[in-house]
Design a protein around this motif. Structure first.
Motif, PDB file in Angstrom:
ATOM      1  N   GLY A 142      24.354  37.252 -12.663  1.00 46.56           N
ATOM      2  CA  GLY A 142      23.492  37.147 -13.833  1.00 46.56           C
ATOM      3  C   GLY A 142      23.861  35.977 -14.724  1.00 46.56           C
ATOM      4  O   GLY A 142      24.816  35.230 -14.455  1.00 46.56           O
ATOM      5  N   PRO A 143      23.101  35.777 -15.816  1.00 39.44           N
ATOM      6  CA  PRO A 143      23.305  34.610 -16.685  1.00 39.44           C
ATOM      7  C   PRO A 143      24.719  34.475 -17.227  1.00 39.44           C
ATOM      8  O   PRO A 143      25.244  33.380 -17.353  1.00 39.44           O
ATOM      9  N   SER A 144      25.349  35.571 -17.559  1.00 37.89           N
ATOM     10  CA  SER A 144      26.702  35.495 -18.101  1.00 37.89           C
ATOM     11  C   SER A 144      27.760  35.669 -17.027  1.00 37.89           C
ATOM     12  O   SER A 144      28.943  35.802 -17.337  1.00 37.89           O
ATOM     13  N   LEU A 145      27.331  35.701 -15.779  1.00 34.46           N
ATOM     14  CA  LEU A 145      28.220  35.887 -14.628  1.00 34.46           C
ATOM     15  C   LEU A 145      28.922  37.245 -14.674  1.00 34.46           C
ATOM     16  O   LEU A 145      29.916  37.468 -13.990  1.00 34.46           O
ATOM     17  N   GLY A 146      28.394  38.162 -15.503  1.00 35.29           N
ATOM     18  CA  GLY A 146      28.995  39.486 -15.583  1.00 35.29           C
ATOM     19  C   GLY A 146      30.377  39.470 -16.206  1.00 35.29           C
ATOM     20  O   GLY A 146      31.178  40.373 -15.985  1.00 35.29           O
ATOM     21  N   LEU A 147      30.655  38.440 -16.980  1.00 32.23           N
ATOM     22  CA  LEU A 147      31.986  38.267 -17.550  1.00 32.23           C
ATOM     23  C   LEU A 147      31.887  38.045 -19.051  1.00 32.23           C
ATOM     24  O   LEU A 147      30.831  37.722 -19.595  1.00 32.23           O
ATOM     25  N   VAL A 148      33.010  38.164 -19.686  1.00 29.45           N
ATOM     26  CA  VAL A 148      33.106  37.785 -21.090  1.00 29.45           C
ATOM     27  C   VAL A 148      33.315  36.282 -21.140  1.00 29.45           C
ATOM     28  O   VAL A 148      34.261  35.758 -20.547  1.00 29.45           O
ATOM     29  N   ARG A 149      32.415  35.561 -21.800  1.00 28.59           N
ATOM     30  CA  ARG A 149      32.520  34.098 -21.883  1.00 28.59           C
ATOM     31  C   ARG A 149      33.190  33.738 -23.207  1.00 28.59           C
ATOM     32  O   ARG A 149      32.602  33.889 -24.280  1.00 28.59           O
ATOM     33  N   VAL A 150      34.402  33.281 -23.130  1.00 29.54           N
ATOM     34  CA  VAL A 150      35.153  32.934 -24.339  1.00 29.54           C
ATOM     35  C   VAL A 150      34.954  31.457 -24.659  1.00 29.54           C
ATOM     36  O   VAL A 150      34.694  30.649 -23.763  1.00 29.54           O
ATOM     37  N   PRO A 151      35.056  31.064 -25.913  1.00 29.00           N
ATOM     38  CA  PRO A 151      34.849  29.654 -26.285  1.00 29.00           C
ATOM     39  C   PRO A 151      35.860  28.744 -25.584  1.00 29.00           C
ATOM     40  O   PRO A 151      37.024  29.112 -25.388  1.00 29.00           O
ATOM     41  N   GLY A 152      35.393  27.563 -25.243  1.00 28.11           N
ATOM     42  CA  GLY A 152      36.267  26.584 -24.623  1.00 28.11           C
ATOM     43  C   GLY A 152      35.740  26.133 -23.272  1.00 28.11           C
ATOM     44  O   GLY A 152      34.702  26.599 -22.787  1.00 28.11           O
ATOM     45  N   ILE A 153      36.452  25.201 -22.676  1.00 26.99           N
ATOM     46  CA  ILE A 153      36.078  24.652 -21.364  1.00 26.99           C
ATOM     47  C   ILE A 153      37.229  24.889 -20.396  1.00 26.99           C
ATOM     48  O   ILE A 153      38.383  24.561 -20.692  1.00 26.99           O
ATOM     49  N   GLY A 154      36.917  25.473 -19.272  1.00 32.53           N
ATOM     50  CA  GLY A 154      37.910  25.673 -18.227  1.00 32.53           C
ATOM     51  C   GLY A 154      37.710  24.684 -17.098  1.00 32.53           C
ATOM     52  O   GLY A 154      36.619  24.611 -16.513  1.00 32.53           O
TER      53      GLY A 154
END
Length: 794
Positions: free
Chosen positions: A544-556
Motif C-alpha cells: 500500500g501507499p505507506s508500505l504498511g509501515l510507520v514512515r518516520v521523518p528523514g531519508i534512509g
C-alpha cells in the motif's frame, strides 16, 4: 534492463530519459565541445617541437626502470665468471636482439597500441575484452552502461572466427574464470615488480661505493641501500608532482652518461665487439656453452626488465612521443652502454662482478655514482606508483580488498598513494635486500616475475588482436609464434634458477593470487545471494501507499550491490523494525570495466513504484581509474541528482498530451543560452525514440542541472505537485539522513570441504576485518551510519 511489469518506474520517468537523451544530442554543452576540440588538437596538431618535448618528459616516467638495467645485467649473466671472451660477444648479441625484439618491436610498436583510452597493463586489456563480450563473472552490467561515452566496443560479425571464439569463452563460467586467473597471475607478478625493482636497482647503484673502497664490507652497502629504500617509501605520501620535474633530466643525464661511457670504452678497449650485431654469434654462444648458456638467459632477460613498466605507464604521454623517445634516444644509449661494457670485459674479464662501475673512467666515477643512484630512485618511483594503480584497478574489478587510496596531487589526477600497500612494499623491499644481499639472487627473482608478466601479456594480446582488433589470422599467428619462442626461452631459463632466488616471486604471486581469488569468489557469491533473495515488486506494491509501515521523518540511504530490484536488506530491516524513513533511496555503487566515467554520466536515477512510496534508486558508476576523493561530497551529489530527477520528471509530463503541438517542446521559445527549438518534427523523432511498452531502467541526470529546473522553460511554472515533492525531499534531508549498510557475515556451509572452509571462514574473514568499507570510502559520518547484520552460507 528491468523486466516488463516490475512497476519500478512510471511513464513520466521513461519520458524523462528519452527527452534528456534527445536534448543532449541536439545541444552539446560548449565546454564538452571545447574539450573535444582540445583533444583533437592534441592528437592531430602536435608540432614536432611539442612531440620532442613530450618525448623528453617521458624519459623519467616511462624509461626509468628500463634505463637502469645496465647496472646489473652482465654480473647476472656471468655470476661464476667469464671463461672465454667470445662468450661476452655472444651475450652482447643476445642483449642486442632482446632489446630489438621485445621492447622495440613488440611493446613500443604493437603492445602499447593495445591501450584502454591510454591506460595500459594486463587489467586494461582485460577491461577491453570484458566490454566486447560477456566475460565478466559478476553480471551487474546494464544496457545503459554501453551508452557511456568512454565505453567503446566493437560488434563482431556473425559467423566470424572472432564471434565463434567469443561465444566459446562466454559459454562456460569455467572459461571466464580461467581467463581471470591468467590476468590475475600477471597482475600478481607485476605487483611483485614493485618489490624487486627498488631492491635490485638501489642495491646495484649503491654497490659502487664498495668498488672505489674495496675494504668496505657488503653489509655496509646493504645498510646504505636499506636507508635509501626507507627514504624512498617514506616520501611517497607527499606525491611525486613536487619532484617529478627532476625525473626526466636525471634519466636524460644518466642515459647520456652510460651512452657516452659506452662509446668511450668501445674506442679504448675493443671495437671488435660490434660484430655482435651479427645474429650468428647467438648460435655460436649456445653451441659453445650448452646448458650453461641457456641458464644465462635469466641474466640476459634483465636487459629488458622495465618493459612491462613501460606499458603500464603509457597513460601519461602520447604514444608517438614514447615511440620517438625510445627509438631515437633510449635504444641507442642502451646499445652503446652494453657494447661498452662488453668491450671492457673482453680485456678485463676478471672484473665481471662490478663490470659497470669498473668500466667507468676515474674522472667521472663519483658523478656517475650520484646520477646512478638518482636514476635507480626514479626507476623505482615509477614502479611503485604503477603498483598503486594496479591495486586500484584490481579493486575496481572486484579482485582485491578495498584499501585506502588517496590523491597526492591536485594537478595530476592519476597520481595516487596507498599507505597500506606502500608500507607492505617497503617491508618487502627491505626484507629482500637484507635477505639476499647480492644482485644475483634478486635478479633471478626479478627475472622470473618479468618473464611471467610478458607471457601473460602475450596471451591477452592474442585474444585482443582476434576479438577486438580483428586482425588477419596470419598476423596473429606470426605475433604469437615469435613472442612465445623468445619469451618461452626466457621463462624456461628462469625456471632453472628457481632454487637460486626464483622461488620468491612465485611465493609472493601465490599469496596474492589466493587473496584475489578468495575475495573475488566471495564477492560473486554475495552478489548471487542478493539477486536470489531480493524482494519482489509485487510484495512491495501490495503493502500500500505507506508500505504498511510507520514512515518516520528523514531519508534512509540503503546501500546494495544490486542495480535493479529491492535488496534483501530492506525486508530484513522492516521485518525486525516495522518503520522506515519517509524517503528511501537505494544506492548501488558499481564499477565498470572502463578507465573513467564522466561526472555528468556517473549517476543513474529512477523511481521505484508510485510517487506515494517516495522510493528511488540511484546507481553510482565508477571506472577503474576513478577515485572517491576526500573533498568529494558523495551525499550532496546524490541528492542533487535526486532533486534534478524529480524536476525533470515533472517537466516532461505534458509531452504525451501535446505531441502535435509546438507547445509540447521543452520551451515554446528558444532558450537564450542554448538557442534550440524542438518543433513538431523533433517531437515526432522523440516519440519514435520512446517505447512505452518496455520499462526503461535508467534515466541519466547530469550534475550541472540548475536547482530551478523551470529555467529550462521560462513560460512554464513548476507544478504544485513537483514543488510539494521537492519540499518534502528537502525537509526529509533536513530531518536527518541515515546510511544503512549490510554488515554481511559470510560463512562456509558445514558440509563444505576443508580448503573452502579455510578460504571463507579464515582468509576472507580476516581480509574483511582489515579492509575499508563503503562508509569510509564515501566519507559517511559515523553518527549517521546504521549497520544491519546478515549471515549467509556458501
Amino acid at each position: 534492463m528491468a523486466e516488463k511489469g516490475e512497476g519500478e518506474e512510471t511513464i513520466e520517468g521513461r519520458k524523462v530519459g528519452a527527452m534528456w537523451d534527445l536534448e543532449q544530442k541536439l545541444d552539446q554543452p560548449m565546454e564538452e565541445e571545447a574539450h573535444k576540440l582540445k583533444n583533437m588538437q592534441k592528437e592531430k596538431g602536435l608540432s614536432t617541437l611539442m612531440l620532442l618535448r613530450l618525448a623528453f618528459q617521458s624519459l623519467g616516467i616511462v624509461y626509468g626502470d628500463l634505463g637502469t638495467s645496465p647496472l646489473y645485467v652482465f654480473y647476472n649473466t656471468f655470476p661464476d665468471g667469464i671463461n672465454d671472451t667470445e662468450d661476452v660477444i655472444g651475450a652482447l648479441s643476445l642483449i642486442i636482439y632482446s632489446l630489438l625484439l621485445i621492447p622495440l618491436i613488440k611493446y613500443v610498436f604493437i603492445v602499447c597500441k593495445a591501450n584502454d583510452n591510454g591506460q595500459g597493463g594486463t587489467l586494461a586489456i582485460y577491461s577491453l575484452l570484458c566490454r566486447n563480450g560477456k566475460l565478466k563473472l559478476i553480471p551487474d552490467q546494464q544496457r545503459s552502461d554501453q551508452e557511456l561515452t568512454t565505453y567503446g566496443r566493437t560488434f563482431l560479425p556473425e559467423g566470424s572466427m572472432a564471434a565463434k571464439t567469443m561465444n566459446w569463452l562466454e559459454k562456460k563460467e569455467s572459461r571466464k574464470r580461467a581467463l581471470l586467473i591468467i590476468v590475475l597471475v600477471g597482475t600478481c607478478m607485476t605487483i611483485g615488480d614493485g618489490i624487486f625493482t627498488p631492491a635490485i636497482s638501489v642495491l646495484s647503484a649503491t654497490g659502487g661505493i664498495k668498488v672505489n673502497n674495496p675494504q668496505m664490507s657488503s653489509d655496509t652497502v646493504v645498510i646504505v641501500a636499506v636507508l635509501i629504500l626507507v627514504g624512498l617509501f617514506s616520501m611517497q605520501q607527499y606525491g611525486t608532482d613536487k619532484v617529478a620535474w627532476l625525473f626526466a633530466p636525471i634519466v636524460f643525464i644518466w642515459l647520456l652518461f652510460i651512452g657516452g661511457t659506452g662509446l668511450y670504452n668501445i674506442c679504448i678497449y675493443d671495437t671488435s665487439v660490434l660484430k655482435a650485431f651479427s645474429p650468428t654469434y647467438v648460435y655460436m654462444y649456445f653451441r659453445r656453452r650448452g646448458r650453461d648458456g641457456w641458464v644465462s638467459l635469466g641474466g640476459i632477460l634483465l636487459s629488458i626488465t622495465g618493459t612491462e613498466a613501460l606499458y603500464d605507464d603509457i597513460a601519461y604521454f602520447p604514444l608517438l612521443a614514447i615511440q620517438l623517445a625510445f627509438t631515437l634516444f633510449v635504444f641507442p644509449c642502451l646499445l652503446l652502454a652494453y657494447c661498452g661494457q662488453a668491450a671492457y670485459l673482453v680485456k678485463n674479464k676478471d672484473n665481471y662482478a662490478n663490470a659497470f662501475y669498473e668500466s667507468i673512467p676515474d674522472s667521472i666515477y663519483w658523478p656517475m655514482f650520484i646520477v646512478a643512484t638518482g636514476a635507480a630512485v626514479v626507476g623505482s618511483q615509477a614502479t611503485i606508483s604503477g603498483t598503486y594503480s594496479i591495486i586500484k584497478q584490481a579493486m575496481a574489478h572486484g579482485c582485491f580488498p578495498p584499501v585506502k587510496v588517496v590523491h597526492t596531487s591536485k594537478k595530476f589526477l592519476g597520481q595516487i598513494y596507498s599507505p597500506d600497500i606502500n608500507w607492505i612494499l617497503m617491508v618487502g623491499c627491505i626484507a629482500v635486500t637484507a635477505r639476499f644481499k647480492n644482485q644475483n639472487q634478486i635478479g633471478n627473482a626479478y627475472g622470473t616475475a618479468v618473464a611471467v608478466v610478458m607471457l601473460v601479456t602475450t596471451v591477452l594480446m592474442v585474444l585482443l588482436m582476434l576479438l577486438v582488433w580483428r586482425c588477419n589470422w596470419f598476423l596473429i599467428l606470426v605475433f604469437t609464434v615469435l613472442s612465445l619462442m623468445v619469451e618461452g626461452a626466457y621463462f624456461s631459463a628462469v625456471l632453472l634458477k628457481v632454487n637460486q632466488g626464483g622461488w620468491l616471486p612465485l611465493v609472493i604471486a601465490a599469496v596474492l593470487l589466493v587473496v584475489m581469488l578468495v575475495w573475488n569468489y566471495v564477492k560473486i557469491k554475495r552478489y548471487e545471494f542478493q539477486v536470489h533473495s531480493k524482494v519482489s515488486m509485487s510484495w512491495i506494491i501490495g503493502l500500500g501507499p505507506s508500505l504498511g509501515l510507520v514512515r518516520v521523518p528523514g531519508i534512509g540511504i540503503v546501500y546494495s550491490e544490486l542495480a535493479s530490484g529491492v535488496p534483501h536488506i530492506f525486508s530484513h530491516v522492516i521485518t525486525n523494525l516495522p518503520a522506515i524513513h519517509s524517503v528511501v533511496v537505494f544506492v548501488c555503487v558499481k564499477y565498470l570495466p572502463v578507465y573513467t566515467i564522466p561526472e555528468e554520466e556517473r549517476f543513474l536515477v529512477k523511481r521505484i513504484g508510485s510517487k506515494t512510496f517516495r522510493m528511488f534508486r540511484c546507481v553510482a558508476r565508477y571506472g577503474y581509474k576513478d577515485l572517491q576523493k576526500k573533498d568529494d561530497d558523495f551525499e550532496n551529489k546524490l541528492f542533487n541528482n535526486l532533486f534534478s530527477f524529480v524536476q525533470m520528471e515533472r517537466m516532461m509530463e505534458p509531452v504525451s498530451n501535446s505531441s502535435n503541438s509546438s507547445s509540447a517542446s521543452i520551451c515554446s521559445q528558444p532558450h537564450q543560452s542554448r538557442e534550440v527549438l524542438i518543433n513538431n518534427n523533433d517531437m515526432d523523432m522523440f516519440s519514435s525514440m520512446v517505447d512505452y511498452t518496455v520499462s526503461t531502467l535508467d534515466t541519466i541526470i547530469p550534475l550541472d542541472i540548475p536547482s530551478n529546473a523551470a529555467s529550462y522553460c521560462p513560460d512554464r511554472a513548476v507544478g504544485e505537485e513537483e514543488t510539494n515533492e521537492l519540499e518534502f525531499l528537502k525537509s526529509g534531508r533536513d530531518s536527518g539522513v541515515v546510511h544503512i549498510q549490510g554488515n554481511t557475515v559470510v560463512k562456509a556451509r558445514r558440509n563444505s570441504s576443508l580448503p573452502k572452509k579455510i578460504a571463507i571462514n579464515y582468509v576472507y574473514a580476516f581480509l574483511k576485518k582489515i579492509c575499508r568499507g563503503n562508509n569510509v570510502i564515501f566519507n559517511v559520518p559515523h553518527e549517521s551510519l546504521l549497520n544491519v547484520g546478515q549471515v549467509f552460507y556458501v
